[in-house]
Design an enzyme around this catalytic site. Structure first.
Site, short mmCIF file in Angstrom:
data_model
loop_
_atom_site.label_atom_id
_atom_site.label_comp_id
_atom_site.label_asym_id
_atom_site.label_seq_id
_atom_site.Cartn_x
_atom_site.Cartn_y
_atom_site.Cartn_z
N ALA A 189 6.34 -6.93 -0.14
CA ALA A 189 6.03 -7.25 1.25
C ALA A 189 5.08 -6.24 1.90
O ALA A 189 4.96 -6.21 3.13
CB ALA A 189 7.31 -7.33 2.07
N ALA A 190 4.40 -5.45 1.10
CA ALA A 190 3.54 -4.40 1.68
C ALA A 190 2.45 -4.98 2.57
O ALA A 190 2.21 -4.50 3.69
CB ALA A 190 2.93 -3.57 0.57
N GLY A 191 1.78 -6.02 2.09
CA GLY A 191 0.69 -6.60 2.87
C GLY A 191 1.18 -7.21 4.16
O GLY A 191 0.54 -7.07 5.22
N ASP A 192 2.33 -7.89 4.12
CA ASP A 192 2.87 -8.50 5.33
C ASP A 192 3.34 -7.44 6.32
O ASP A 192 3.20 -7.61 7.54
CB ASP A 192 4.02 -9.44 4.97
CG ASP A 192 3.55 -10.63 4.15
OD1 ASP A 192 2.42 -11.08 4.35
OD2 ASP A 192 4.33 -11.10 3.30
#
Length: 306
Positions: A242-245
């Site tokens: 979930a890094a990008g989110d």
């Protein structure tokens, strides 16, 4: 006024943790399995709410047990779910394999998300009250375009994460203010791999671009301005799911608060760095006090080095 509206997907993430991801035709033994509420839309909503934003979610969950858990996760994080629909049938699911390097491979099955192909009464009214609308591509393009065009009619800033990567129709690009791809998505959309060249190509289609570069940080480019690169904190990644989110949700909060883009990117990259040090999607996302404390530590460390 609602600061941020998210129009997008909700999925239950079915996560298997393995030493090394299997190749085609290969079977491996994993060490752990978890069910974690996720979906790019819900992830961005939770990330923004935990980062201190006032957030509302437009999307759909199913009538299965996952649907109740997905709705509850959003609500516990402070996300308004009044316009989160319930569609007959299963909720969306994402089947995720996470290896010991923190990398992942994902198969998404839309479920209820497939019904979000249009706006329903009340959706445009809510969008009109926002400062920013966050969009992704895990719901049908018809729904994404309808949301973006509604935002454009009401002067609301649109932030589009073009994932899963696919060709973007001209009408969606015309209604997009800020495009936030990762480097792979940027290369696919621009037809060129080098991030700066990709950003320059994308600026022919949208006014602003932030390309996330994983451990290398992020790149910002806007028409008529010099490009800017912001470094990412050096951390040991456990799970990058979930890094990008997390980055997009925190970035949206910072921009709605009126922070300049360089400061917003630093703050968002701090939030993303915290998330990758924990397993799971929504479960890994940091709260505002954590982000602020870590950002202050980074600032003091940079000052000491100078």
């Amino acid at each position: 006024m609602t600061g941020i509206v998210v129009l997008g997907s909700t999925n239950m993430d079915l996560v298997a943790y393995v030493a090394k991801a299997p190749q085609r035709g290969e079977t491996v033994t994993g060490r752990e399995f978890r069910t974690v509420p996720g979906g790019k839309g819900a992830n961005q909503a939770v990330a923004a709410a935990r980062a201190g934003g006032e957030v509302a979610m437009i999307g759909a969950v199913g009538t299965d047990d996952f649907g109740g858990r997905l709705r509850a996760t959003l609500e516990v994080s402070g996300v308004d779910t009044d316009l989160l629909r319930t569609a007959e049938g299963p909720s969306g699911t994402a089947h995720i394999v996470v290896d010991d390097e923190g990398g992942n491979a994902i198969v998404v099955i839309p479920g209820a998300n497939a019904t979000v192909d249009h706006l329903t009464p009340g959706d445009e009214t809510l969008i009109a009250t926002a400062n920013a609308l966050l969009l992704q591509l895990e719901i049908p393009l018809g729904g994404v375009i309808a949301g973006a065009e509604a935002a454009r009619r009401h002067g609301v800033r649109t932030v589009l994460t073009p994932a899963p990567a696919q060709p973007l129709p001209p009408e969606l690009l015309a209604a997009t203010d800020l495009l936030v791809p990762n480097e792979h998505e940027a290369a696919l959309l621009a037809g060129v791999a080098e991030p700066l060249a990709a950003a320059e190509a994308l600026l022919r289609q949208v006014p602003e671009v932030v390309i996330t570069l994983g451990g290398a940080g992020s790149l910002y480019a806007a028409r008529g301005m010099e490009p800017l690169t912001v470094a990412a904190p050096r951390v040991r990644a456990v799970d990058t799911t979930a890094a990008g989110d997390t980055f997009v949700g925190a970035l949206a909060v910072a921009l709605v608060e009126g922070r300049p883009m360089p400061e917003a990117m630093i703050w968002a990259s701090t939030a993303a760095a915290l998330s990758v040090q924990r397993p799971g999607a929504s479960s890994s996302m940091p709260y505002r006090p954590e982000i602020d404390a870590e950002a202050q530590t980074r600032t003091r460390s940079a000052a000491t080095r100078r």
